[in-house]
Every structure is written in C-alpha cells, then in structure tokens.
Write a protein that holds these residues in place. Structure first.
Motif, mmCIF file in Angstrom:
data_model
loop_
_atom_site.group_PDB
_atom_site.id
_atom_site.type_symbol
_atom_site.label_atom_id
_atom_site.label_comp_id
_atom_site.label_asym_id
_atom_site.label_seq_id
_atom_site.Cartn_x
_atom_site.Cartn_y
_atom_site.Cartn_z
ATOM 1 N N ARG A 78 0.841 -1.195 0.000
ATOM 2 C CA ARG A 78 0.000 0.000 0.000
ATOM 3 C C ARG A 78 0.877 1.247 0.000
ATOM 4 O O ARG A 78 2.112 1.133 0.015
ATOM 5 C CB ARG A 78 -0.887 0.007 1.244
ATOM 6 C CG ARG A 78 -0.094 0.051 2.550
ATOM 7 C CD ARG A 78 -0.980 -0.003 3.763
ATOM 8 N NE ARG A 78 -0.233 0.242 4.990
ATOM 9 C CZ ARG A 78 -0.772 0.278 6.205
ATOM 10 N NH1 ARG A 78 -2.070 0.081 6.354
ATOM 11 N NH2 ARG A 78 -0.025 0.514 7.260
ATOM 12 N N ARG A 79 0.255 2.399 -0.010
ATOM 13 C CA ARG A 79 1.006 3.649 0.054
ATOM 14 C C ARG A 79 1.915 3.648 1.282
ATOM 15 O O ARG A 79 1.478 3.323 2.390
ATOM 16 C CB ARG A 79 0.048 4.842 0.120
ATOM 17 C CG ARG A 79 -0.815 5.028 -1.125
ATOM 18 C CD ARG A 79 -1.708 6.246 -0.992
ATOM 19 N NE ARG A 79 -2.742 6.076 0.026
ATOM 20 C CZ ARG A 79 -3.942 5.553 -0.198
ATOM 21 N NH1 ARG A 79 -4.263 5.127 -1.416
ATOM 22 N NH2 ARG A 79 -4.836 5.442 0.771
ATOM 23 N N THR A 111 -3.763 -3.604 2.269
ATOM 24 C CA THR A 111 -3.761 -2.853 1.013
ATOM 25 C C THR A 111 -4.620 -1.599 1.098
ATOM 26 O O THR A 111 -5.267 -1.332 2.113
ATOM 27 C CB THR A 111 -4.316 -3.724 -0.125
ATOM 28 O OG1 THR A 111 -5.749 -3.850 0.017
ATOM 29 C CG2 THR A 111 -3.696 -5.111 -0.132
ATOM 30 N N ASN A 112 -4.638 -0.864 -0.006
ATOM 31 C CA ASN A 112 -5.559 0.257 -0.196
ATOM 32 C C ASN A 112 -6.641 -0.104 -1.208
ATOM 33 O O ASN A 112 -7.273 0.764 -1.801
ATOM 34 C CB ASN A 112 -4.809 1.498 -0.698
ATOM 35 C CG ASN A 112 -3.712 1.956 0.239
ATOM 36 O OD1 ASN A 112 -2.559 2.075 -0.157
ATOM 37 N ND2 ASN A 112 -4.062 2.214 1.485
ATOM 38 N N ASN A 121 -5.270 -1.273 -8.342
ATOM 39 C CA ASN A 121 -5.849 -2.223 -7.393
ATOM 40 C C ASN A 121 -5.941 -3.619 -7.994
ATOM 41 O O ASN A 121 -5.613 -4.624 -7.342
ATOM 42 C CB ASN A 121 -7.249 -1.764 -6.977
ATOM 43 C CG ASN A 121 -7.235 -0.573 -6.051
ATOM 44 O OD1 ASN A 121 -6.191 -0.206 -5.512
ATOM 45 N ND2 ASN A 121 -8.383 0.046 -5.854
ATOM 46 N N ASP A 139 -9.109 -1.245 1.716
ATOM 47 C CA ASP A 139 -8.989 0.158 2.111
ATOM 48 C C ASP A 139 -10.136 0.507 3.059
ATOM 49 O O ASP A 139 -11.141 -0.202 3.136
ATOM 50 C CB ASP A 139 -9.035 1.049 0.875
ATOM 51 C CG ASP A 139 -8.376 2.403 1.100
ATOM 52 O OD1 ASP A 139 -7.934 2.678 2.231
ATOM 53 O OD2 ASP A 139 -8.303 3.184 0.130
#
Length: 321
Positions: A78-79, A111-112, A121, A139
């Motif tokens: 993820r970010r 994750t996002n 994604n 997310d």
C-alpha cells in the motif's frame, strides 16, 4: 530503505505469473468463512504486521519475524508500505522470495484496495494471487457529507459485490477492518448492510477487537456476535483511556495492560469456532516502529523484545481461554 540487490526481470516475472496461474487449480483453497468449524484448540496462526518492521529490508524483515516465532507477515502492500502498489510486479516477488527463504509463506497483506475499476488495485490483487497470498485487508471508507449514511451504504454495498466477484476469480479473501473514529465500520453494526450484500465467501470483516472496544465499550460482545459469520481474519492490539494533550483519548499499550479482556474474547472465539489468520499490531511507543518509521529512536533489540512478549501473551492467553 535498502532492499536486496537481486531483482526479477520482467521476463522472469512473466514466467512466474504463468506458473502461478497454472498452479491455481491445484491449490487446496479453503475459505475461512466456511472452514471456521476447524478445531479451535489448534494454535492461532499469528502474523506480524510488517508496518512495524519498516526499518528493515525484505530479507531482514523476514528473518526477524521468523526468529521471533511468528507464522508469517501481514505484508503492507500500500502507500508508504513495504511494497508500493505501483511497483507490485517488480517488488512483491522479491518480498515473497525473502519470506520463503526464512520459512514464511505468503498469506496476509494490507492494502488500499476497494475500487475494482482502479487498474492499480486490480494489478495488486492479481500479482498477490499469483504469488500465493490468500487474505488481504481492504482500504477504509468514509461517509461523504453530500449524501445520507443509508445512501452511502447502498453505494458501498454495490462496490462490495463487485469486489467479491473479483476476489472469487482470483481466489482471494478480502477483509474490511472495523476502525474507530469516523470511518465506515467504526460501529461494527454499520458494516452489515454493506458486507451482507456479498455472499460472504470472498469478502468479509477483518475484526479488530481494540477498535471494537473503543467504540462499543461494554457492548462489544453483541457486535462480535452479530458480525461473526463475516469474520475472516482478526487484528490483535490493546489500549486504555487516558488524557493526552488535555483530552481523553485511547492510549495504545502492550497486550494485557489495557481494557481489552482477551481471555473473554478468546473464549468467545472458541465458542463461535473462529480460528482465522491473526495480524498482531503494536501501536504503543516503539521508537517509531509503531508508526512504520524507517529510522528508530529505540534499539531494535528492545523493539523485538516487545514483539516477542506480545506474541507470547497471545499464545498463553489463547491456550488458557
């Protein structure tokens, strides 16, 4: 953050991807939403949230988790995570290779991911599926002020149905984490109109007891009873109420030092026959490791000692519950 120098070429990754897809029909896939009747006396499968090892590269992160006695890692894809979504094809195979070299199998990731129309994604999920992951956290969602909560829930329910279809195709199980505050799902009850729109097999709830107690107080058991058919993974952490910056707020603490009654919680999980993958979060002061910092102000040996202590607490409390 330094990483191992070896990298897969795009050609190698194409071969790996093909092997992954070819092997999918041979995998013995078991959906925890339908397999939670397995013996709850078995030990929990406990994964360390890799956010707390952000100061280590893939190899050292995996080595630390294995030496501490964890069954695996809940890898941040993820970010600002260990694997950035835009680099997933290049970096996720490297992380998995490092994990496997230390006896850790890929299973959980955070994750996002929510919107199935987002190509990034989709690529994250496809790549993870090819590499053997089975569970991921989605997310978080928020309620926009431009529409009612009911309208938002109806919209999110449709999105959940779409996400579950993608998960089914990829043989992945997504879990939405209940998170205190103004997030969707802070009060566990409001997840039901969203998640019950799915078939409950490939998208459910990543249940977080810390956040459930923050929001539910003494009624958390009712929320657990209601959401239990949808639980496919759980997060473990603890807190207590305290005054910080002149305001009452939740203060994160080591397991067993806060307000979560883990013995009661684990006894209920056993009663409900829920034994699903566990992600251990340590959000109290660890010199920056609790925040995913790449540089720490605490000796890493001390950080590891806290991790090992919380891990042992879970094992001991589960056994005696």
């Amino acid at each position: 953050m330094s990483k191992p120098p070896n990298k897969y070429s795009r050609r190698d990754f194409t071969k790996l991807s093909a092997m992954g897809f070819a092997a999918l029909p041979l995998l013995s896939f078991q959906n925890p939403l339908t397999s939670i009747t397995a013996s709850t006396e078995e030990q929990l499968q406990i994964h360390l949230f890799s956010k707390h090892l952000q100061f280590l590269n893939y190899n050292n992160m995996s080595n630390a988790a294995a030496n501490l006695g964890f069954n695996g890692l809940d890898l941040t894809v993820r970010r600002k995570g260990h694997v950035l979504p835009e680099n997933v094809e290049q970096d996720l195979p490297i992380a998995v290779e490092a994990m496997k070299s230390h006896g850790l199998q890929p299973k959980l990731m955070s994750t996002n991911v929510w919107d199935v129309n987002n190509p990034v994604n989709i690529n994250v999920l496809k790549t993870a599926s090819q590499l053997g992951f089975t569970h991921y956290r989605t997310d978080w969602l928020k309620y926009p002020e431009t529409q009612t909560i009911q309208e938002s829930q109806a919209q999110y329910a449709k999105q959940a149905e779409q996400l579950e279809l993608l998960n089914k195709d990829l043989r992945l199980i997504g879990g939405y984490q209940n998170h205190s505050g103004k997030h969707v799902g802070a009060p566990v009850w409001d997840l039901l109109p969203i998640l019950e729109a799915t078939k409950g097999q490939f998208l459910g709830c990543q249940y977080d007891i810390r956040h459930a107690v923050v929001e539910g107080g003494g009624s958390w058991e009712l929320g657990l009873q209601r959401i239990k058919p949808l639980i496919n993974s759980i997060v473990i952490k603890d807190f207590k109420w305290g005054i910080k910056d002149g305001k009452w707020q939740p203060i994160n603490v080591p397991l067993g030092e806060g307000m979560v009654d883990f013995k009661r919680y684990f006894s209920l999980l056993k009663t409900y026959k829920i034994n699903v993958p566990v992600s251990l979060h340590l959000e109290y002061d660890l010199g920056g490791a609790e925040k995913g910092r790449s540089k720490l102000t605490m000796d890493k040996k001390e950080v590891f000692n806290y991790m090992k202590k919380d891990l042992q607490f879970i094992k001991d409390t589960w056994k005696s519950a």
